[in-house]
Each structure stands twice: as structure tokens, then as C-alpha cells.
Design an enzyme around this catalytic site. Structure first.
Site, PDB file in Angstrom:
ATOM      1  N   THR A   1      -5.914   5.499   0.147  1.00  0.00           N
ATOM      2  CA  THR A   1      -5.826   5.074  -1.263  1.00  0.00           C
ATOM      3  C   THR A   1      -4.758   4.026  -1.481  1.00  0.00           C
ATOM      4  O   THR A   1      -4.803   3.271  -2.453  1.00  0.00           O
ATOM      5  CB  THR A   1      -5.542   6.283  -2.167  1.00  0.00           C
ATOM      6  N   CYS A   2      -3.780   3.979  -0.582  1.00  0.00           N
ATOM      7  CA  CYS A   2      -2.699   3.012  -0.758  1.00  0.00           C
ATOM      8  C   CYS A   2      -3.196   1.577  -0.647  1.00  0.00           C
ATOM      9  O   CYS A   2      -2.581   0.655  -1.185  1.00  0.00           O
ATOM     10  CB  CYS A   2      -1.583   3.264   0.244  1.00  0.00           C
ATOM     11  N   VAL A   3      -4.330   1.390   0.074  1.00  0.00           N
ATOM     12  CA  VAL A   3      -4.872   0.034   0.223  1.00  0.00           C
ATOM     13  C   VAL A   3      -6.320  -0.028  -0.268  1.00  0.00           C
ATOM     14  O   VAL A   3      -7.054  -0.951   0.066  1.00  0.00           O
ATOM     15  CB  VAL A   3      -4.788  -0.451   1.683  1.00  0.00           C
TER      16      VAL A   3
ATOM     17  N   GLY B   1       0.799  -1.210   0.000  1.00  0.00           N
ATOM     18  CA  GLY B   1       0.000   0.000   0.000  1.00  0.00           C
ATOM     19  C   GLY B   1       0.835   1.266   0.000  1.00  0.00           C
ATOM     20  O   GLY B   1       0.530   2.218  -0.705  1.00  0.00           O
TER      21      GLY B   1
END
Length: 1008
Positions: free
Chosen positions: A975-977, A699
Site C-alpha cells: 500500500t505504501c506504493v 512509500g
């Protein structure tokens, strides 16, 4: 008893009752042989002495007789006695010249041919005419040879008896008449044009054609020998005086070449390369004025003759690659640092031909617009010769490949769109080529005569598409008034949309059949091997040309669809599962370390690829897009495994510490040279230098990547420019070409390659002409409209301009202004001095498009693609076109399927699919517009477009989790995950209001 007969002390003599004492049988035989040999030698000496004596007596006799014979020739020079003396005399040039000189002065030199002594005169004249001919060949520059040639001319023009004339000339033909004339002309040389022997010598060459009727065997025999021995002479027109040349040309019966068709076809195969070149040069000098008067059979034979002669000339043998006078634009160009060269199939001449400049100039006439226009006019009256014309045109642009575009442009300019239309409708549409996918049908000798028309049309229509705008391409489907000028007609689409659909499918069938059907035994075989005389085109060449055409039409269809569904697909003939599994195995074999030793090859050379991989690299659109995406993912997974990139292997991780406020700078410094195929662990530090909490399981890298892309693709940084449609391409300015900037392009290419490698979608759109560089393709007319619409309109105006193009004061150069300084850039060597004319305006248009779309960003694109290729095999990219590449990078720009998203959503905390808040959430989202749904997706995942193969491909999965029950709080996202944190709203109105406020606020990453 011994003593009684011999006396005391005497010995008895030994007796040999077998013969001579002590002599063996062998010795006796040797003695007899030696005696016999001695007698034979003596006899030979006696016979030799007799012969020598006889010879000497004969020599003495001739010494006494020849003066007497010469004297008698002079006493009665016009009589039969003089002819007998000449016949008895050996090769006496003086006496022969004396006799021919005197006979030329006679009012009736052949009166004896009508006397009672006719038979004797004829027998003697047969011997004398041969001596006259040999005298001319032996010493053409001597004064006596002039009279020898004149008397021979008189013999065939003044004799008056057709039977005797025929008898005498038949005798000459049997004794190398034209071969000896060839020797005489060769000895005079090119610099001997003032020699007095040339007028009668030129007359001797053509006098049979004025003497005998056209249906006479002697007439055709003379034409055969004239073609073999006279027309193969180097610089024949330069050897004859102007007056003689005019008469020679008018008498030469080249219009009757059809009567010796079998001979000329065999002759073309038997001549050496030098003789072929000189014969071609002489034909193109004497034949063109006769084109309009040629009968159909003569024109057909002549075109076949030219084609067979040209087929022995290697590409570029008459026009070196270094030539800068003519530049060809082709979609298969390869670019070097400065100049543009066409990719030409390697081919070495069978024999080096050394030609003088005049011969080379005459040979150049074959490819000149004026000559081609004359042939087009002639063939327009004789439809039966069209196929031979197409074969000839193929050979012309095979021998002069650098002039190919000029040749095609001149044909289109002179004949309008009617040429291509007629070529398709009368010759290609009804041909059996491409009607089935069976390669055996393509090699059937019964269909061999259809290949030239198909190949000619393929070359011409592919070239035409380069400068045809979409408006012109689709204009044929709408009735429009006929344009007023030929220049306008030249640029319209000669085929209807329906015809383009049919033709492209026909070409696709041929290409696919040849990808599957060319074996090692067929690779180097030419169409000549399959009953197409003179066409030295291999089936690999045919496949290449068919592929170029379908690629060009498919590119147009991708930009503005016009073909029916499944038009391009090959899936009806293939089991896709079998195809995919086999292609994956083949790609795995290509990844083998041994196979990696294969040298880099051009796109044209697919010899190292299996049929399936060749299809994927050249006509990938024959395979459904989702199948190709799946194969791309499988290729990546195989490559990951090869680099020990199993899902849980941590030993190959690269750790990079990234400052939040220096993402691009730190990324460039820390990751510019590392192996990005391994795992990259990102650790963020804030502006205080403190590490942020969190473990990078994928992520954080995505968040780093999202932030990095936001910075490096910012057009304000100077590395990227944007089109009016906000599509990115490398900046064309000089700053972008500096070494440091090129390193940045290389780094950005590697980062984008990492995203594609990992399946991370990037919310960035690239210009189509830039994506074309990833596929090794050039960009042309239509792509320019997206970059510079004003220039595009200007070039369209130039293309249709009916006035004098020179009045526009355009040259083959571009004025570039940067930082207030203007510099001139030549499009061709010395382009600023080359004026744009009606004839070369298409060349100017394509060069201008090539400069703006390719040359200005060549170094930047090369650096970017070098970095991209570190992670993504270029062959994998060539499975897609530009539009599909954009989808591969950024996802599908289509409606978001909520059912698919909901089916692939994970829930955390108290949430489940049955939770009231979740039920309300999906109800609210179902009322969103597509734009609002895209904003939601961007808010949660950083990309507004769904994955290629649906949300099942999104990694990590889209997730929903509660973030408290405070209804005043806005939703947040990691947003990373791909994680959306949604408070437990109790009513639909509040949830919709807060969710829309959050997704439209432009908020960034939230770790909480």
C-alpha cells in the site's frame, strides 16, 4: 563799514530772512499738532464732565422718581397708569411680582384690552410680558415668579381676543420664549418637583397648543421650539409633578410631528450627542401611547427622526461589551478561553456621552420587545412607513449589538413568519438590488431606499436559520396545516424553497459585486453618502451581511441539496483560466516575506486581500470545486518551492526510525517538532530492533502515515469520540484537555497537515461540526442531531412547546457527569439561577448547541488546528466547506471510475494491458459491486475513495505486477506504493475467487 555802524570791536547780528531763528519746518508742524491735541483733550474733559453731571443728575432724579413710580403702581394696580409705571421701571422683580399677584386676584384682569385704551394697553403689555418671562427665567424659585407664570397663563387663556392674543404671543416667540422656559426648568432642577412654579411653568409650555389651531403658523413654530428647547432637557418627565406631567403629556402635540418634518430632520443633525440622547429618552417616554393613533405621515416622520437621532450613537455606547445581561449568538462569534463574545466591527464613539441611569433606562426601551411590538402594530396599518421601520430596526441592533438576537427573536415571536415573508415579497423581491453584478447599480441613488429592507431581511433571515432545523426549512415546500400557536409559526420557514433560491442568488450577486467593486475610496463611506439618511452602514458591512446569508444558505444546500445546478457559480461571468492564474500570482505575492508582516485579522476584515482571494476565502462556492482543488495544489507547490522542496532535493530530509509496534509513540517523539514541510525519511525496525529492507522514496512514509492514523484516530485511546455515523471529533472529557493530550492533538494536526500537503488521502471521516472549526465557523442546531439526537429532539420540543416553559424547570446550565462525579456548568454567568422562559428559549437552545458543539471541544480543536496550520495556510482551507474538506482529506466518496483507473495504471514485469491475466483482471473487477471495488482500492492503496481529480492524481500510480504463477497463492499489496501483486491466474473464476478473498480478509501491509 562794520565799525561805522556797530562801533569798534562789535560783531554784526545774524539775520534769518526765512522766519524764526534756528527753527526747522518739522518742529513747527510738531508744535502745531501738540497745540491742537491739547485743545481736543480739553474739549473731551469738558464733555465728560457734562455727561457725568447729567448722569448724576439722572441718578438723583431716578432715586426720587422710582419710589414715586412704585407708589403709583400700588395706588392703581389694575389701571393703565400702573402699567405705564411698570414699563418705565427697570427690571424690578418686587414691583412686577406685586402687580402680577394683584392681577391674578382680579376677576377680569384684562378688561383694559377691551376699552378705548386698548392700543396703549397692548403696547405696554408687550413690554411687560417680556419682563414677566425674564423674571421667571432669572429666579424661578422666587414667590413672585409663580405669579408671573400664572398671569402669563391667564393672558393666553382669559384674554378672549384672538387677534391680541396672537400679537402678544408672536412677540414672546420672537424674544426666546421656549429658550427662557428651558432656563427656568433647568434652574429648578430634577430635585425641585415640589416647587410651586412647576405647574404654571408646565402649562406655559403647552398653552399655545390649546390656544392656537393646528394649522396656525404659531402652532408649528411652538412645536419646533418645544422640540428644540424643552424635549432636549435631561430627565424632563422627572422634573414635573405627576398632575402636571399628565396634563403636559396630553397637550404635547407629538402626533402632529409631520407638520415640522423638515425641521426635525435638520434638528437631528444639529444637536450634540448628549442632546440627542436626552431627546430620544424624552420621545420614547411621551410618544409610545400615541403609536396606535398616529397617521401614516406622522409615523413616517417620527421613525425617520428616531433613526437620525440613533445614527449618531456608536455601537455599544449604551451597552458595554462587558454586559452579561444579554448575550447574542452569531455565526461570526470568536471564542476566548471562557466566555463567548460577538465579533463587532471596531467603532469608537465620536464623543463620550455621560448619561444618568434613568436616561439610560429610558433609552433601553427603544430595544425592548414591548416597544418594538407597539411600532410593529402601528406600521402594520400604514404600509408606507415600512421602509422607515426597517431603517430604525437596523440602527437599534447596531446600537445594541449584544441584544440583536433577542430583538430579532421578539419580532419573530410577536409577528410570526409573516414579517419576513412580507419583507421579502413586498420590498426585497422586486427591488433592483442584486439583479445585476454591476457595482455601479448598487451605488445608484435611485435604488438607495431599497437598502434598509434588504439589510433588515438579511440580518433576520440569517439569524432565523441558526435555530431552524432541516425539517422546518423544507416544510415550506410541502403544504401543511397551519400550526395552532404563534410559537410554532415563529419557527417555520417563512419563505418557500423557490424564494430562498431567488433571495440567496440576489444576495450572492450583491456580495460578488462588492468584492470586486469596493475601492479604497468606498471602504469607509456609509450608505448615508449614497442617499440613505441615517444608515451608518458601509458597503463593506453590506458585503459582510450578504456573505453571511449566502454562507448559511449554502451550508444548508451542501447538507441537503435544493438549489438548481450552477446556482452558486460565478463562472459564467469569469474566465476561469484567467481567474486561477491571477489568484495564484496574488497568493504568491501574499507569501512574500514583506507581506507576511501583515497582522492577523478577523475573517470579516478582508482589507489586505485582493478581490480574487477574498472571494476564495468568503464565497468559494462561487468557483467550481475542481478549480479550487487545482488552486489548492498550486498554492501547496508554491509553498514547497519557497521552502526549497524541489522533487529531488534531499538535503532537507528528516530521518526518523520507527518501531513497528510503537508507531504512534515514536512518531510523536521523533516528528513532533521537526519541519514537516521538508522531506521525511522513515526507517522501520522490527521487534528485534533490526532495520527493515527498503528505501523510503515516499512509500514508506505513506505506510508509516497509514499505520499512525490507524492508531491515533482509534477512539479507544481516549483522544477521539465518534458520532452515531462513525464520524470523529475530539473527546470532550477533561482528560483530553490536559496539556499532554493537547500536545497530541497538535501533533495529529501536523501529521494530517502533512498528508494534505503531500496529497496523501486519509481514510478517516470527521464530524461536520469539527470540520467547521477548521474554517473558523460555529455550529448550530442541525449539527447537534449528528452528535446527540436525543438532546436535539428535546430542544426541538422546547422550541415548539406551547405551554409555560417555566414548568419544564430548565435553567441556563448543564449537568456534566464524568467518572461518577456531576458538576454544573453555567451557559451564562449565574446561569443555574436563570430560568428558561418563552422569551429566552431560543437563546437557551443556541447556547446549548454552542456548548455541546463548540465550547466542550474548544481547547482540543484549537490545538489540533494549530498543528494543522503549521503546514496548511488557514486561508487555503477556507476555499472549501465542511463536506469539501472531507473530500480533500479522504477523497471522493463516489463510484470508482474503472476506465479512469485503468487509464492511469502502470504495469510491471511480464504484465501489460494486453496480457491475458490483466484482461481477465479488468473483466472481473467490472463485475464487482461498488463496495467490492472500494475494498480493492483500500487493499492496494490503503484508502477506499478515489482521488479528487481522478486517478491521475494518485501518487505513486496504481500498479500491477506478477507474483508468480502459483494459482493457490492470494494477491498481495504494498500500500505504501499503491502496488497490487497479482499471480498469473489462468481462468476468470479462480482470479475472482482469490481476489475477493484477499481484499476482504483484512490483511495489512505486505512488503514482499
Amino acid at each position: 563799514m562794520d565799525d561805522l555802524f556797530n562801533g569798534p570791536g562789535q560783531r554784526r547780528r545774524a539775520m534769518n530772512l526765512g522766519g524764526t531763528a534756528q527753527a526747522s519746518q518739522r518742529e513747527v508742524f510738531e508744535q502745531a499738532r501738540a497745540s491742537r491735541q491739547a485743545r481736543l483733550e480739553e474739549r473731551r474733559r469738558q464733555e465728560a464732565a457734562t455727561q457725568i453731571q447729567a448722569l448724576w443728575r439722572g441718578t438723583l432724579g431716578r432715586k426720587r422718581l422710582y419710589p414715586e413710580l412704585r407708589r403709583r403702581v400700588g395706588e392703581d394696580i389694575a389701571g393703565l397708569d400702573a402699567m405705564k409705571c411698570l414699563a418705565l421701571l427697570p427690571a424690578d422683580d418686587e414691583a412686577l411680582g406685586q402687580w402680577s399677584h394683584a392681577m391674578c386676584a382680579q376677576e377680569d384682569p384684562f378688561s383694559l384690552s377691551r376699552s378705548p385704551q386698548q392700543r396703549s394697553w397692548l403696547a405696554l403689555m408687550r413690554r411687560i410680558e417680556i419682563r414677566l418671562l425674564h423674571g421667571i427665567a432669572k429666579g424661578p424659585m422666587s414667590p413672585s415668579s409663580v405669579y408671573n407664570a400664572r398671569i402669563l397663563n391667564l393672558l393666553f387663556t382669559k384674554l378672549g381676543d384672538p387677534g391680541i392674543t396672537r400679537n402678544l404671543f408672536s412677540h414672546l416667540l420672537q424674544n426666546d420664549y421656549y429658550k427662557l422656559l428651558n432656563e427656568a426648568l433647568a434652574k429648578v432642577g430634577v430635585n425641585g418637583k415640589k416647587s410651586s412654579i412647576l405647574p404654571p411653568l408646565a402649562s406655559l409650555i403647552t398653552v399655545p397648543f390649546a390656544t392656537f389651531p393646528g394649522d396656525d403658523e404659531i402652532y408649528s413654530a411652538c412645536l419646533r421650539q418645544c422640540l428644540r428647547y424643552i424635549m432636549t432637557l435631561p430627565l424632563l418627565p422627572n422634573r414635573l409633578p405627576i398632575a402636571s406631567l399628565t396634563e403636559f403629556s396630553s397637550r404635547l402635540p407629538l402626533s402632529s410631528i409631520d407638520m415640522v418634518e423638515d425641521f426635525v430632520l435638520d434638528l437631528a443633525a444639529s444637536l450634540n450627542p448628549s442632546e440627542k440622547a436626552h431627546l430620544l429618552a424624552n420621545l420614547v417616554t411621551f410618544m409610545p401611547p400615541r403609536y396606535t393613533a398616529l397617521q401614516a405621515s406622522s409615523l413616517k416622520t417620527y421613525l425617520r427622526f428616531l433613526s437620525l437621532l440613533l445614527s449618531g450613537v456608536a455601537p455599544n455606547a449604551l451597552e458595554p461589551l462587558s454586559s452579561s445581561q444579554n448575550i447574542t449568538i452569531d455565526s461570526s462569534w470568536v471564542q476566548d478561553d471562557e466566555d463567548v463574545l460577538m465579533e463587532v466591527k471596531p467603532s469608537a464613539p465620536l464623543q463620550t456621552i455621560s448619561l444618568d441611569n434613568k436616561t439610560r433606562t429610558r433609552l433601553d426601551t427603544l430595544s425592548q420587545p414591548g416597544h418594538l411590538q407597539s411600532l410593529l402594530t402601528a406600521t402594520s396599518k400604514h404600509k408606507s412607513s415600512k421602509s422607515d421601520l426597517y431603517s430604525f430596526l437596523l440602527l437599534v441592533w447596531n446600537v445594541w449589538p449584544l441584544r440583536k438576537d433577542k430583538i430579532i427573536s421578539s419580532i419573530l415571536a410577536s409577528s410570526g413568519d409573516g414579517f419576513i415573508r412580507e419583507l421579502y415579497r413586498l420590498h426585497v423581491r422586486s427591488s433592483p438590488l442584486g439583479k445585476s453584478d454591476d457595482v455601479k447599480s448598487l451605488k445608484d441613488p435611485a435604488v438607495a431606499h431599497h437598502w434598509p429592507s434588504f439589510l433588515c431581511l438579511t440580518d433576520m433571515y440569517t439569524q432565523l436559520l441558526l435555530t431552524m432545523g432541516d425539517d422546518e426549512f423544507f416544510a415550506s415546500s410541502t403544504p401543511v396545516p397551519a400550526p395552532a400557536s404563534s410559537s410554532q409559526r415563529m419557527q417555520s420557514n417563512p419563505l418557500t424553497i423557490g424564494e430562498v433560491i431567488s433571495f440567496s442568488r440576489q444576495a450572492l450577486n450583491i456580495a460578488l459585486a462588492l468584492y470586486w467593486g469596493i475601492g479604497s475610496n468606498d471602504k469607509d463611506k456609509t450608505l448615508t453618502s449614497y442617499c440613505v439618511p441615517g444608515i451608518n452602514v458601509t458597503f463593506e458591512d453590506v458585503r459582510y451581511q450578504a456573505t453571511k446569508l449566502v454562507q448559511a444558505v449554502h451550508a444548508r444546500d451542501s447538507r441537503k441539496p435544493f438549489t438548481p445546478p450552477n446556482h452558486w457559480l460565478f463562472s459564467t461571468q469569469l474566465d476561469m483560466r484567467t481567474f486561477v492564474s491571477a489568484a495564484v500570482i496574488e497568493e504568491q505575492e501574499m507569501m512574500d516575506p514583506i507581506e507576511q508582516q501583515i497582522p492577523s485579522r478577523s475573517r470579516r476584515d478582508n482589507s489586505h486581500l485582493t478581490p480574487r482571494l477574498a472571494v476564495l476565502n468568503n464565497v468559494p462556492f462561487a468557483i467550481p470545486f475542481n478549480v479550487r482543488v487545482e488552486m489548492f495544489r498550486q498554492f501547496v507547490r508554491m509553498d514547497m518551492a519557497k521552502h526549497d522542496r524541489a522533487e529531488f532535493s534531499f538535503h532537507s530530509r528528516t530521518r526518523a526510525v520507527i518501531r513497528r509496534d510503537h508507531v504512534s509513540e515514536d512518531g510523536f517523539n521523533k516528528l513532533g517538532a521537526v519541519d514537516l514541510k521538508g522531506r521525511v525519511q522513515i526507517t522501520f525496525v522490527d521487534h528485534f530492533g533490526e532495520e527493515e529492507a527498503g528505501i523510503d522514496g515516499g512509500g514508506l512514509f505513506k505506510e508509516f502515515f497509514t499505520s499512525l492514523c490507524r492508531e491515533v484516530f482509534d477512539t479507544n485511546r481516549g483522544l477521539w469520540s465518534s458520532t452515531p455515523n462513525n464520524e470523529l471529533y475530539p473527546s470532550p472529557h477533561s482528560f483530553a484537555k490536559e496539556p499532554h493530550s493537547l500536545e497530541w492533538y497538535r501533533f495529529i494536526g501536523r501529521i494530517l497537515g502533512k498528508a494534505m500537503y503531500e496529497g496523501i488521502l486519509v481514510d478517516v471521516a470527521f464530524a461536520g461540526f469539527f470540520l467547521a472549526k477548521w474554517l473558523g465557523k460555529s455550529s448550530f442546531m442541525d449539527d447537534l442531531a449528528s452528535l446527540d439526537n436525543e438532546l436535539y429532539k428535546g430542544l426541538i420540543f422546547l422550541k415548539h412547546y406551547t405551554g409555560n416553559c417555566e414548568d419544564l424547570s430548565l435553567t441556563f446550565s448543564v449537568n456534566e457527569e464524568e467518572l461518577g462525579v456531576t458538576r454544573i456548568v453555567d451557559l451564562i454567568p449565574n446561569g443555574r439561577d436563570a430560568v428558561v422562559t418563552k422569551e429566552n428559549r431560543l437563546q437557551y437552545i443556541v447556547l446549548m448547541c454552542h456548548y455541546r458543539l463548540t465550547k466542550q471541544i474548544r481547547q482540543q480543536s484549537a490545538a489540533f488546528f494549530e498543528g494543522l496550520s503549521d503546514l496548511i495556510d488557514p486561508n487555503w482551507l477556507r476555499m472549501f466547506n465542511q463536506q469539501e474538506l472531507q473530500i480533500l482529506i479522504g477523497g471522493v466518496n463516489s463510484a470508482i471510475d474503472l476506465e479512469d483507473l485503468r487509464a492511469n495504471t502502470n504495469y510491471g514485469g511480464a504484465y501489460s494491458d494486453e496480457h491475458p491475466t490483466i484482461q481477465t483482471f479488468w473483466k472481473v473487477v467490472s463485475t464487482f459491486t461498488q463496495e467490492q471495488r472500494q475494498s480493492l482500492l483500500r487493499f492496494a492503496t490503503s484508502c477506499s475513495r478515489p482521488p479528487l481529480l481522478g486517478f491521475k492524481e494518485l501518487y505513486p500510480k496504481f500498479s500491477l505486477a506478477p507474483s508468480g504463477d502459483d494459482e493457490n497463492r492470494l494477491p498481495t499489496a504494498s500500500t505504501c506504493v499503491n502496488f497490487l501483486k497479482l499471480p498469473m491466474y489462468r481462468n476468470e473464476r479462480t482470479l475472482k475467487q482469490k481476489l475477493l478473498q484477499a481484499i476482504t480478509s483484512g490483511a495489512g501491509f505486505n512488503l514482499s
